[in-house]
Enzyme design. Structure first.
Site, mmCIF file in Angstrom:
data_model
loop_
_atom_site.group_PDB
_atom_site.id
_atom_site.type_symbol
_atom_site.label_atom_id
_atom_site.label_comp_id
_atom_site.label_asym_id
_atom_site.label_seq_id
_atom_site.Cartn_x
_atom_site.Cartn_y
_atom_site.Cartn_z
ATOM 1 N N GLU A 114 0.805 -1.247 0.000
ATOM 2 C CA GLU A 114 0.000 0.000 0.000
ATOM 3 C C GLU A 114 0.826 1.279 0.000
ATOM 4 N N TYR A 127 3.466 1.983 2.032
ATOM 5 C CA TYR A 127 4.076 2.329 3.323
ATOM 6 C C TYR A 127 5.588 2.014 3.278
ATOM 7 N N ARG A 148 2.426 -8.846 4.164
ATOM 8 C CA ARG A 148 1.546 -8.286 3.125
ATOM 9 C C ARG A 148 2.424 -7.827 1.976
ATOM 10 N N HIS A 193 -1.634 3.699 -1.762
ATOM 11 C CA HIS A 193 -2.714 4.667 -1.491
ATOM 12 C C HIS A 193 -2.725 5.798 -2.512
ATOM 13 N N GLN A 227 -18.045 5.010 3.237
ATOM 14 C CA GLN A 227 -18.517 6.256 3.835
ATOM 15 C C GLN A 227 -18.309 6.365 5.340
HETATM 16 P P1 FAD Z 1 -36.024 7.363 1.388
HETATM 17 O O1 FAD Z 1 -34.973 6.505 0.849
HETATM 18 O O2 FAD Z 1 -36.519 8.486 0.567
HETATM 19 O O3 FAD Z 1 -37.242 6.427 1.779
HETATM 20 C C1 FAD Z 1 -38.496 6.927 2.149
HETATM 21 C C2 FAD Z 1 -39.576 5.925 1.778
HETATM 22 O O4 FAD Z 1 -40.801 6.320 2.345
HETATM 23 C C3 FAD Z 1 -39.803 5.810 0.288
HETATM 24 O O5 FAD Z 1 -39.669 4.470 -0.111
HETATM 25 C C4 FAD Z 1 -41.229 6.323 0.095
HETATM 26 O O6 FAD Z 1 -41.899 5.649 -0.940
HETATM 27 C C5 FAD Z 1 -41.838 6.003 1.431
HETATM 28 N N1 FAD Z 1 -43.014 6.788 1.807
HETATM 29 C C6 FAD Z 1 -43.103 8.136 1.896
HETATM 30 N N2 FAD Z 1 -44.339 8.495 2.338
HETATM 31 C C7 FAD Z 1 -45.027 7.339 2.525
HETATM 32 C C8 FAD Z 1 -46.333 7.049 2.989
HETATM 33 N N3 FAD Z 1 -47.174 8.001 3.374
HETATM 34 N N4 FAD Z 1 -46.705 5.757 3.056
HETATM 35 C C9 FAD Z 1 -45.865 4.762 2.702
HETATM 36 N N5 FAD Z 1 -44.614 5.000 2.265
HETATM 37 C C10 FAD Z 1 -44.209 6.264 2.191
HETATM 38 N N6 FAD Z 1 -26.632 7.709 -0.014
HETATM 39 C C11 FAD Z 1 -25.461 7.311 0.440
HETATM 40 O O7 FAD Z 1 -25.232 7.363 1.641
HETATM 41 N N7 FAD Z 1 -24.507 6.793 -0.391
HETATM 42 C C12 FAD Z 1 -24.709 6.680 -1.702
HETATM 43 O O8 FAD Z 1 -23.829 6.220 -2.431
HETATM 44 C C13 FAD Z 1 -25.948 7.100 -2.229
HETATM 45 N N8 FAD Z 1 -26.207 7.009 -3.545
HETATM 46 C C14 FAD Z 1 -27.407 7.412 -4.007
HETATM 47 C C15 FAD Z 1 -27.653 7.308 -5.368
HETATM 48 C C16 FAD Z 1 -28.881 7.687 -5.867
HETATM 49 C C17 FAD Z 1 -29.131 7.591 -7.338
HETATM 50 C C18 FAD Z 1 -29.884 8.176 -4.988
HETATM 51 C C19 FAD Z 1 -31.224 8.582 -5.523
HETATM 52 C C20 FAD Z 1 -29.635 8.295 -3.641
HETATM 53 C C21 FAD Z 1 -28.392 7.918 -3.140
HETATM 54 N N9 FAD Z 1 -28.100 8.054 -1.809
HETATM 55 C C22 FAD Z 1 -26.899 7.621 -1.331
HETATM 56 C C23 FAD Z 1 -29.003 8.705 -0.877
HETATM 57 C C24 FAD Z 1 -29.756 7.711 0.004
HETATM 58 O O9 FAD Z 1 -30.357 6.733 -0.786
HETATM 59 C C25 FAD Z 1 -30.749 8.461 0.866
HETATM 60 O O10 FAD Z 1 -30.063 9.347 1.699
HETATM 61 C C26 FAD Z 1 -31.576 7.517 1.722
HETATM 62 O O11 FAD Z 1 -32.285 6.640 0.909
HETATM 63 C C27 FAD Z 1 -32.545 8.272 2.618
HETATM 64 O O12 FAD Z 1 -33.243 7.326 3.360
HETATM 65 P P2 FAD Z 1 -34.681 7.571 3.962
HETATM 66 O O13 FAD Z 1 -35.134 6.284 4.495
HETATM 67 O O14 FAD Z 1 -34.633 8.718 4.895
HETATM 68 O O15 FAD Z 1 -35.590 8.032 2.755
HETATM 69 P P1 NAP Z 2 -26.640 17.304 -2.883
HETATM 70 O O1 NAP Z 2 -25.396 16.492 -2.900
HETATM 71 O O2 NAP Z 2 -26.900 18.188 -1.755
HETATM 72 O O3 NAP Z 2 -26.657 18.139 -4.244
HETATM 73 C C1 NAP Z 2 -27.752 18.917 -4.629
HETATM 74 C C2 NAP Z 2 -27.380 19.723 -5.862
HETATM 75 O O4 NAP Z 2 -28.488 20.495 -6.248
HETATM 76 C C3 NAP Z 2 -26.229 20.650 -5.664
HETATM 77 O O5 NAP Z 2 -25.420 20.601 -6.823
HETATM 78 C C4 NAP Z 2 -26.887 22.024 -5.542
HETATM 79 O O6 NAP Z 2 -25.859 22.829 -5.997
HETATM 80 C C5 NAP Z 2 -28.122 21.859 -6.418
HETATM 81 N N1 NAP Z 2 -29.269 22.659 -5.987
HETATM 82 C C6 NAP Z 2 -29.768 22.804 -4.747
HETATM 83 N N2 NAP Z 2 -30.851 23.606 -4.755
HETATM 84 C C7 NAP Z 2 -31.048 23.967 -6.040
HETATM 85 C C8 NAP Z 2 -32.007 24.793 -6.690
HETATM 86 N N3 NAP Z 2 -32.961 25.402 -6.027
HETATM 87 N N4 NAP Z 2 -31.882 24.958 -8.021
HETATM 88 C C9 NAP Z 2 -30.921 24.344 -8.706
HETATM 89 N N5 NAP Z 2 -29.996 23.559 -8.144
HETATM 90 C C10 NAP Z 2 -30.049 23.366 -6.821
HETATM 91 O O7 NAP Z 2 -27.877 16.355 -2.987
HETATM 92 P P2 NAP Z 2 -28.220 15.161 -3.985
HETATM 93 O O8 NAP Z 2 -27.345 15.175 -5.171
HETATM 94 O O9 NAP Z 2 -29.671 15.238 -4.154
HETATM 95 O O10 NAP Z 2 -27.864 13.884 -3.136
HETATM 96 C C11 NAP Z 2 -28.627 13.568 -1.978
HETATM 97 C C12 NAP Z 2 -27.773 12.909 -0.952
HETATM 98 O O11 NAP Z 2 -27.428 11.615 -1.391
HETATM 99 C C13 NAP Z 2 -26.503 13.678 -0.741
HETATM 100 O O12 NAP Z 2 -26.397 14.109 0.588
HETATM 101 C C14 NAP Z 2 -25.429 12.736 -1.065
HETATM 102 O O13 NAP Z 2 -24.449 12.697 -0.037
HETATM 103 C C15 NAP Z 2 -26.089 11.387 -1.153
HETATM 104 N N6 NAP Z 2 -25.436 10.706 -2.270
HETATM 105 C C16 NAP Z 2 -24.194 10.269 -2.084
HETATM 106 C C17 NAP Z 2 -23.538 9.657 -3.108
HETATM 107 C C18 NAP Z 2 -22.150 9.140 -2.916
HETATM 108 O O14 NAP Z 2 -21.546 8.677 -3.847
HETATM 109 N N7 NAP Z 2 -21.598 9.160 -1.718
HETATM 110 C C19 NAP Z 2 -24.155 9.504 -4.324
HETATM 111 C C20 NAP Z 2 -25.450 9.969 -4.475
HETATM 112 C C21 NAP Z 2 -26.073 10.577 -3.433
HETATM 113 P P3 NAP Z 2 -25.908 24.354 -6.254
HETATM 114 O O15 NAP Z 2 -26.736 24.908 -5.130
HETATM 115 O O16 NAP Z 2 -24.498 24.820 -6.252
HETATM 116 O O17 NAP Z 2 -26.527 24.476 -7.588
HETATM 117 FE FE1 SF4 Z 3 -17.402 0.596 5.042
HETATM 118 FE FE2 SF4 Z 3 -19.738 -0.296 5.927
HETATM 119 FE FE3 SF4 Z 3 -19.608 0.997 3.605
HETATM 120 FE FE4 SF4 Z 3 -18.625 -1.481 3.883
HETATM 121 S S1 SF4 Z 3 -20.763 -0.859 4.036
HETATM 122 S S2 SF4 Z 3 -17.620 0.210 2.882
HETATM 123 S S3 SF4 Z 3 -17.813 -1.404 5.944
HETATM 124 S S4 SF4 Z 3 -19.153 1.840 5.612
#
Ligand code: FAD
Ligand code: NAP
Ligand code: SF4
Length: 718
Positions: free
Chosen positions: A166, A168, A216, A254, A341
């Protein structure tokens, strides 16, 4: 009869019998240097031993002060440092486990003023330039390794793992890239190997024949001027002769610019390297990287790629990984999704390590999920990460849980995340919760939007209703060419030229989804030589042609993707760079129409100036399609080749602002999220109501926070 006969077969190594072929690999938890942290560390390991872990390797401990990763980093050089180690080894042994201490000298990766290295060359990932070790100091460092190994033995460890990969210190001695010495530790391949071999020999001499000594071995450096595979094998043979018991494979320094453990790395992506070691060496060889299910481990060993598999993060995600494999319950394994993460991102930013899918990792005592004193009827609304995690944890404590989900399937936004190329493993999290909820007798009502009436009988209500995509309010956003990210990820047709509004995590993921060819070859794209002929395993990357042209827009001036993960953000940025994705920062949205997105960007000049190549305050000079934004000083705004299909077109100029058209057949809104918690206001009856995850706070939400909040709430209930 087991489904994993190779994986579960014991292995005799020297005087030890390993109960199966899974090593819990080294993870630096942050407790190693926390005063009193040994008790929690012991608890962490004990939970894993109870879950079937055999041999555990600790986080890296330096053999001397200068080799510690940080100024206060853990090192082992004196007898008075032994008591905390004994706490750990006694705890592990009392449960029948085995534990080896990893000896890791950080070399030029040490982030403190006293960093040392073979040559005074700064690592690109470190601000500190190391001091060159004198010949006497190198010899003293060899002795420090031997003393630390002897101390580890005294502390009750069953063995040590010498970290030779890695990037080191030991690895740094091996390659010209970092070793430009002219004394007996540099100048030729054999001399560069001398330090590593002396360390192993002295460690063996200091600890005797029965102690486990793992090494390693950096089998694929993945950096320039690195080792040829013949040199790797030569070192393997020499350390074997010097007395190692097991060789563990190391992949990539790294500072390498090739992903090796992130979620976009294919399963078991590097076991062919371990196979090449195994075919040429005689001690058992362990394979590493991106093995997260018992099926993968079984296949790796069954096909002869390795004798053992060394998995680290899967043991964070599920302490009972081995027991569940043994008991033929693989669907109940909480699978590591390789997101980094809560583990590596935390370690690299000085926070205590944990796990996104298992927030109890490293907080085993604090987040104990013991049986409840008063079983309640709990209604949970929303089966995203927060709702699923809460329902599981509460039901495990003995509560009667009903979980409502309006979609046909549970999973929430993880159902979208798993469609992103490289994030298929996120589907494991949904599978895990589905299995557990069924097993725990949670009533899951999918396809039903919960109303306040549905919740009337519950003693307690948990709203995990998540988020809804923000509608940014741009004129024309309801036009026929505009789609939400959900539509796109669910398969809506998308044109050739795409503008993505919003450059956050989802904007990045969507841009990758729209450009990445699913048939692309990982090794070719990133430049990894599978023939083992190229030095360090490096080839020129050959990215596959992107499927579309994408421009990502953001209002902020900052670096796009700046908030992506500490250890993975560079990968996402590199992926989009390889796909020719353009970024435009500092935009002010004007309107969307059939031509694309009209934006204002800061800048000065006139259309004529730019056409003549003299826009004020500007450097690049191509006019027409690429010209205007470049003239505005937006060097990263547009691709510089005139006529590029996705490049911006100048349509007007105004003082201090340049108006541009970003041509697009499709515009995808990825403008962040807003909480969805309307039900909260409709609930009556004085019962406790909790709002968690995205429903609680949408800003900077991720699944790590959603799941953590859920488990913390479940643990806090009476
Ligand atoms: P949600 O995932 O939004 O779940 C809420 C649920 O409640 C939904 O299924 C909805 O249908 C349901 N619901 C709402 N109202 C009602 C109701 N009245 N009755 C029944 N059901 C209802 N996060 C990361 O940490 N790492 C990542 O790499 C990452 N990648 C992402 C990639 C994409 C493309 C997207 C879209 C998101 C990603 N996220 C990632 C973000 C992550 O998925 C969200 O932060 C997370 O899902 C939030 O969880 P939650 O349970 O609060 O809400
Ligand atoms: P986000 O990371 O907070 O990005 C939102 C984007 O929307 C920003 O680019 C913001 O930038 C723009 N925005 C906000 N308000 C706006 C407005 N009124 N008009 C136009 N643009 C606006 O949120 P997200 O992309 O929705 O992701 C949601 C969460 O999922 C994030 O917290 C992220 O950490 C998580 N996630 C993580 C990964 C991962 O790989 N770790 C992947 C997907 C999602 P400007 O305000 O500069 O335009
Ligand atoms: Fe790390 Fe847990 Fe994500 Fe696996 S799932 S990479 S152990 S934070």
């Amino acid at each position: 009869m087991t489904s994993y006969p190779h994986l579960l077969a014991p292995l005799r190594v020297g005087s030890l019998t390993l109960p199966h072929r899974m090593i819990m690999g080294s993870m630096h938890t942050g407790l190693e240097e926390t005063p009193g942290g040994e008790h929690e560390l012991a608890r962490f390991y004990v939970e894993r031993v109870r879950g079937g872990a055999g041999l555990i390797v600790t986080g890296g401990i330096s053999p001397n002060e200068e080799g510690a990763a940080r100024h206060d980093g853990a090192h082992l050089s004196r007898e008075d440092q032994l008591p905390p180690h004994r706490t750990v080894t006694d705890a592990v042994h009392s449960e029948g486990g085995l534990i080896a201490l990893q000896l890791m000298h950080s070399g030029r990766y040490a982030m403190h003023a006293n960093a040392v290295a073979p040559s005074p060359l700064r690592a690109p990932i470190n601000k500190v330039t190391p001091r060159e070790l004198s010949t006497e100091e190198v010899e003293r460092t060899v002795e420090d390794f031997a003393r630390a190994a002897a101390l580890a033995q005294q502390a009750g460890y069953d063995g040590v793992e010498i970290m030779g990969s890695e990037g080191y210190l030991i690895n740094e001695f091996l390659v010209v890239h970092t070793n430009q010495r002219t004394d007996r530790y540099g100048g030729s391949d054999a001399a560069r190997r001398r330090f590593a071999v002396e360390v192993v020999r002295r460690v063996r001499e200091a600890t005797g024949p029965d102690f486990l000594v793992m090494y390693r071995l950096s089998a694929l450096d993945l950096v320039p001027d690195a080792q040829e595979f013949e040199q790797v094998l030569a070192l393997g043979r020499e350390v074997e002769e010097a007395g190692v018991s097991i060789i563990n494979t190391g992949i990539g320094w790294h500072e390498a610019r090739i992903p090796t453990i992130a979620t976009n790395v294919p399963p078991a992506a590097f076991t062919w390297v371990s196979r090449a070691l195994r075919e040429n060496l005689s001690v058992p060889v362990a394979a590493v990287n991106r093995m997260n299910t018992p099926e993968i481990g079984e296949d790796v060993i069954a096909r002869g790629d390795a004798d053992l598999v060394c998995m680290a993060r899967p043991f964070l995600a599920d302490p009972a990984f081995v027991a569940k494999a043994r008991e033929e319950r693989p669907a109940e394994i909480n699978t590591c999704i390789a997101c980094n993460q809560a583990c590596l991102d935390h370690t690299f930013s000085g926070k205590r390590m944990s796990c996104l899918v298992n927030p109890r990792a490293m907080r085993e005592d604090e987040l104990a999920l013991g049986p409840t004193r008063t079983a309640e009827r709990i209604a949970v609304v929303g089966a995203g990460p927060a709702g699923m995690a809460f329902a599981e944890a509460a039901a495990a404590r003995g509560h009667h849980v009903t979980l409502f989900e309006e979609q046909p399937e549970i999973g929430g936004q993880f159902q979208l995340a798993r469609r992103i190329p490289g994030k298929a493993d996120y589907g494991h999290t949904i599978r895990y919760f589905r299995t557990r909820l069924a097993e725990l007798g949670v009533t899951v009502r999918t396809g039903h939007t919960a109303t306040s009436q549905d919740l009337a009988d519950a003693d307690r209500v948990v709203l995990a209703t998540g988020v809804t995509p923000r509608i940014p309010g741009i004129a024309g956003e309801d036009g026929p060419t505009v789609l939400g990210y959900k539509d796109v990820l669910e398969g809506a047709p998308v044109g050739e030229r795409v503008a993505v509004v919003g450059g956050g995590g989802i904007g990045f993921d969507v841009a990758h989804f729209l450009t990445h060819d699913p048939d692309a070859d990982f090794y070719r794209e990133w430049g990894v030589d599978r023939t083992l002929e190229a030095r360090g395993g490096l080839l020129r990357p050959e990215p596959t042609a992107p499927l579309r042209h994408v421009t990502v827009l953001q209002r902020g001036e900052g670096k796009p993707g700046a908030r992506l993960g500490t250890t993975t953000g560079w990968i996402h940025r590199a992926e989009l760079h390889m796909a020719g994705v353009d970024f435009m920062t500092g935009v002010q949205y004007q309107r969307i129409d059939g031509d694309g997105v009209h934006v204002l960007v800061p800048g000065t000049g006139t259309l004529e100036d730019n056409a003549a190549g003299g826009g004020a305050g500007s450097a690049p000079r191509q006019q027409t399609r690429a010209g205007a934004a470049a003239a505005a000083g937006h060097s990263q705004a547009v691709r510089q080749e005139a006529g590029h299909p996705g490049a911006a077109t100048a349509v007007a100029l105004a003082p201090g602002k340049v108006e541009l058209l970003v041509p697009a057949d499709t515009v995808v809104l990825c403008a962040g999220q807003e909480s969805r918690a309307e039900l909260a206001e409709q609930l009556t009856g004085g019962r406790p109501v909790h709002v968690i995850g995205g429903a609680h706070v949408a800003s900077e939400l991720d699944a790590k926070r959603a799941i953590k909040e859920a488990v913390e709430l479940a643990a806090s209930l009476p």
